[in-house]
Design a protein around this motif. Structure first.
Motif, mmCIF file in Angstrom:
data_model
loop_
_atom_site.group_PDB
_atom_site.id
_atom_site.type_symbol
_atom_site.label_atom_id
_atom_site.label_comp_id
_atom_site.label_asym_id
_atom_site.label_seq_id
_atom_site.Cartn_x
_atom_site.Cartn_y
_atom_site.Cartn_z
ATOM 1 N N THR A 147 0.806 -1.254 -0.180
ATOM 2 C CA THR A 147 0.006 0.110 -0.032
ATOM 3 C C THR A 147 0.886 1.215 -0.088
ATOM 4 O O THR A 147 0.432 2.303 0.172
ATOM 5 N N SER A 148 2.190 0.983 -0.311
ATOM 6 C CA SER A 148 3.122 2.356 -0.581
ATOM 7 C C SER A 148 3.586 2.267 -2.035
ATOM 8 O O SER A 148 3.694 1.291 -2.351
ATOM 9 N N LEU A 149 3.737 3.441 -2.387
ATOM 10 C CA LEU A 149 4.357 3.663 -3.730
ATOM 11 C C LEU A 149 5.618 2.979 -4.092
ATOM 12 O O LEU A 149 5.698 2.236 -5.040
ATOM 13 N N VAL A 150 6.488 2.888 -3.172
ATOM 14 C CA VAL A 150 7.932 2.304 -3.392
ATOM 15 C C VAL A 150 7.729 0.811 -3.447
ATOM 16 O O VAL A 150 8.223 0.145 -4.211
ATOM 17 N N SER A 151 6.728 0.162 -2.547
ATOM 18 C CA SER A 151 6.575 -1.378 -2.474
ATOM 19 C C SER A 151 6.139 -1.688 -3.676
ATOM 20 O O SER A 151 6.653 -2.852 -4.218
ATOM 21 N N VAL A 152 5.058 -1.141 -4.380
ATOM 22 C CA VAL A 152 4.397 -1.449 -5.542
ATOM 23 C C VAL A 152 5.363 -1.490 -6.631
ATOM 24 O O VAL A 152 5.608 -2.385 -7.491
ATOM 25 N N VAL A 153 6.047 -0.105 -6.823
ATOM 26 C CA VAL A 153 6.908 0.027 -8.041
ATOM 27 C C VAL A 153 7.996 -0.984 -7.837
ATOM 28 O O VAL A 153 8.678 -1.663 -8.786
ATOM 29 N N GLY A 154 8.786 -1.279 -6.682
ATOM 30 C CA GLY A 154 9.585 -2.231 -6.487
ATOM 31 C C GLY A 154 9.258 -3.539 -6.980
ATOM 32 O O GLY A 154 10.111 -4.152 -7.447
ATOM 33 N N GLU A 155 8.207 -4.156 -6.477
ATOM 34 C CA GLU A 155 7.718 -5.542 -6.591
ATOM 35 C C GLU A 155 7.428 -5.577 -8.121
ATOM 36 O O GLU A 155 7.698 -6.592 -8.660
ATOM 37 N N VAL A 156 6.957 -4.604 -8.861
ATOM 38 C CA VAL A 156 6.830 -4.887 -10.237
ATOM 39 C C VAL A 156 8.158 -4.670 -11.305
ATOM 40 O O VAL A 156 8.231 -5.661 -12.032
ATOM 41 N N ILE A 157 9.134 -3.898 -10.694
ATOM 42 C CA ILE A 157 10.430 -3.996 -11.345
ATOM 43 C C ILE A 157 10.914 -5.407 -11.039
ATOM 44 O O ILE A 157 11.541 -5.989 -11.957
ATOM 45 N N ASP A 158 10.744 -5.848 -10.108
ATOM 46 C CA ASP A 158 11.517 -7.153 -9.481
ATOM 47 C C ASP A 158 10.977 -8.217 -10.334
ATOM 48 O O ASP A 158 11.736 -9.221 -10.732
ATOM 49 N N THR A 159 9.807 -8.098 -10.816
ATOM 50 C CA THR A 159 8.991 -9.249 -11.487
ATOM 51 C C THR A 159 9.324 -9.203 -13.052
ATOM 52 O O THR A 159 9.755 -10.073 -13.595
ATOM 53 N N LEU A 160 9.361 -8.141 -13.524
ATOM 54 C CA LEU A 160 9.195 -7.634 -15.020
ATOM 55 C C LEU A 160 10.738 -7.407 -15.592
ATOM 56 O O LEU A 160 11.013 -7.730 -16.629
#
Length: 466
Positions: A181-194
Motif C-alpha cells: 500500500t506504498s508507492l515504493v513497494s508496488v513500484v519495486g515489486e513490479v520492477i523485480d518481476t518484470l
C-alpha cells in the motif's frame, strides 16, 4: 421487452458498420462489446461536455436524465448476450478463489493478460451484467479491485520510462517495505518481476531526455495519479447516475483525484489529500502473489511479442478536449489560401471547395469527380470517416457553414461577418469579413453537445450527393 428490443435495434441500425462490430462475424461477444461501447461513449461524451473534469466549479453542469433508461436497456441486452461469465475474471482480479477448482490467479489460455485489458471497459461490462441497482458497497468493491489493476498497469508503463539505475534504486528501497500500500513497494515489486523478461530496453537505446530524467517520489505519484484519472472519471460518473449523487465541487484541478477516489469509495483514507498508492485495497492475505500473477501472465506475452507488449502497455495518453479548427480572423486569408487549390483526391480544382472544420481537409462539394462506391459524394464519405456521420464544412466561395448529420444536411449560417455584423452570403458585396468568435463558439458548442437536431430546423435529405 418488445420496446427495449426495438430501441436496441434502432441504435444498431443508426450506427455505421465500421463503428459497430470488432469482427466480421456478429457473434455474441462482438455484440456485447458494441453494447458496452454505447454506454462508454455516452459517459465520455458527458465528460467532454463538462470540460474534461468532474466537479470543477467553473465547469458546465450537464443534466442527462436519459442515461439511466439507456443503461437499463443496455443492461437487459448484456445479460442475454454475456455468454462468458465473470466467475474466472473476478478471481484473477481479487486473488480470491471462486470455487475449489480454481487454485491460481493466472489467466485462462488465449485470454488477454490483465495488464493489457481495458479496465474501464471491464467496469462497464461488470456493471451491465449485474442487477441495475446494486448496493453502493458492491459498486465500491468493484471499483476498488479494478483500481488495483489500473494502478499496476500505470506502474508497469511508468517503469519502462526509467533508466536502469532508477529501477535498481526503487527496487532497493522496496526491499525494506512489507506492505503493498506504498508507492515504493508496488513500484519495486513490479520492477523485480518484470526485469526478468525483455520488456525493459537498455539505457543506450533510450532517447536522451528519457535517459536523463530523474524521477522523484512526488513526480512518480503525480504521474500515476494522472494516468489513473480517466478510469476514476468514468467510475465516478457512472456512480453519480446509478445512485443519483453528485461529486463535491472544487476550484482547483489538482483536487480532482482526491475528490473522485473518496466519491467512488476507493481507499479508506479520509484525509483531504492522499497518495495514489494509499488508495490500493487488497482483500486477499497475499497481495504480492496476486500482483506477481498479473506480471507473470504479461511476461508470457512479452516473450512472444516484445515490441507489441511495450507499445500496448503504454496506452495512458493525455487526451485534449475536442475542438474545431482555429480559423484566422480575416476571411480573406482563407479565400486566398484555398481558392484555386487542387483537391487531394482527384487533383482537380474544385468548383465549390469546402473545408472540413474538424480536420481541415479540402473536399469537392457536390461534384462527381470524387464519388466513391455506390455514388456517395466526397463530403458524405468524409463525414463518416472524420466525424462518424457528423461534420461541418466551410464553403470557401460563399463563407457559409454546411452541417452534415447522418442522412440530412442544412445551412447553418456564416461565422464570418462584415463590419456591421452582417453576413455576406456568396460574397456578393465584396466587403471584408471577420471571424465572429461568439458564433464560432456557438457552432462548436452545438457540435460538442450533439444539439444540431434541436437548434436547426431546415434540414434536407442530401441523398449522398454532397
Amino acid at each position: 421487452m418488445k420496446a427495449m428490443g426495438s430501441i436496441m435495434e434502432d441504435m444498431a441500425n443508426a450506427t455505421y458498420p465500421k463503428y459497430k462490430f470488432c469482427s466480421s462475424s456478429q457473434c455474441a461477444e462482438s455484440l456485447f462489446l458494441f453494447i458496452s461501447s454505447v454506454a462508454r461513449t455516452n459517459l465520455e461524451l458527458e465528460i467532454v461536455q463538462r470540460g474534461g473534469v468532474l466537479g470543477l466549479e467553473s465547469g458546465d453542469l450537464i443534466s442527462r436524465p436519459c442515461f439511466m433508461p439507456l443503461l437499463h436497456v443496455l443492461g437487459m441486452h448484456s445479460k442475454m448476450l454475456n455468454v462468458r461469465p465473470h466467475s474466472q475474471l473476478w478471481p484473477q482480479i481479487t486473488g480470491l478463489n471462486a470455487d475449489n477448482e480454481l487454485h491460481s490467479v493466472s489467466l485462462c489460455e488465449k485470454e488477454v493478460p490483465l495488464l493489457l485489458r481495458d479496465v474501464t471497459a471491464l467496469l462497464l461490462q461488470l456493471v451491465l451484467t449485474l442487477p441495475m441497482h446494486i448496493d453502493r458497497a458492491y459498486y465500491s468493491c468493484i471499483a476498488r479491485m479494478l483500481y488495483n489493476v489500473v494502478y499496476t498497469q500505470a506502474v508497469a508503463a511508468l517503469t519502462c520510462r526509467m533508466s536502469e539505475d532508477q529501477r535498481l534504486s526503487f527496487k532497493a528501497q522496496a526491499a525494506t517495505s512489507t506492505s503493498l500500500t506504498s508507492l515504493v513497494s508496488v513500484v519495486g515489486e513490479v520492477i523485480d518481476t518484470l526485469e526478468h523478461c525483455a520488456l525493459y530496453v537498455q539505457d543506450e537505446d533510450m532517447d536522451a531526455h528519457t535517459r536523463a530524467k530523474k524521477w522523484t517520489l512526488s513526480e512518480v505519484d503525480s504521474e500515476l495519479r494522472r494516468m489513473c484519472l480517466p478510469f476514476l472519471r468514468i467510475a465516478a460518473l457512472l456512480r453519480q447516475h446509478i445512485y443519483d449523487e453528485d461529486v463535491r465541487t472544487f476550484d482547483d484541478r489538482s483536487q480532482e483525484f482526491d475528490r473522485l477516489v473518496r466519491f467512488v469509495g476507493i481507499g479508506d483514507n479520509e484525509d483531504e489529500s492522499s497518495t495514489s498508492a494509499s488508495c490500493l485495497t487488497w482483500i486477499t492475505s497475499e497481495p504480492t502473489t496476486v500482483l506477481r500473477g498479473w506480471c507473470y501472465d504479461f511476461i508470457v506475452f512479452v516473450n512472444v511479442a516484445q515490441i507489441a507488449a511495450r507499445n500496448l502497455l503504454d496506452q495512458h495518453v493525455t487526451w485534449h478536449q475536442p475542438r474545431l479548427l482555429r480559423l484566422p480572423h480575416n476571411y480573406d486569408r482563407i479565400f486566398q489560401h484555398y481558392h484555386q487549390r487542387p483537391c487531394l483526391c482527384c487533383k482537380r480544382i474544385p468548383k465549390d471547395p469546402s473545408i472540413c472544420l474538424l480536420c481541415g481537409r479540402l473536399v469537392c462539394f457536390k461534384e462527381k469527380c470524387c464519388w466513391k462506391q455506390r455514388s456517395v459524394g466526397e463530403a458524405i464519405t468524409h463525414s463518416v470517416v472524420c466525424g462518424a456521420g457528423t461534420a461541418m464544412f466551410l464553403a470557401v466561395n460563399s463563407s457559409i457553414i454546411i452541417v452534415v448529420r447522418g442522412k440530412r444536411a442544412c445551412l447553418w449560417g456564416s461565422v464570418y461577418l462584415d463590419g456591421y455584423g452582417e453576413e455576406d452570403r456568396d460574397l456578393k458585396r465584396g466587403k471584408p469579413l471577420f471571424l465572429s468568435e461568439e458564433r464560432y463558439r456557438l457552432l462548436e458548442r452545438q457540435w460538442l453537445t450533439h444539439s444540431f437536431d434541436h437548434t436547426n430546423k431546415r434540414w434536407i435529405w442530401h441523398k449522398d450527393s454532397l
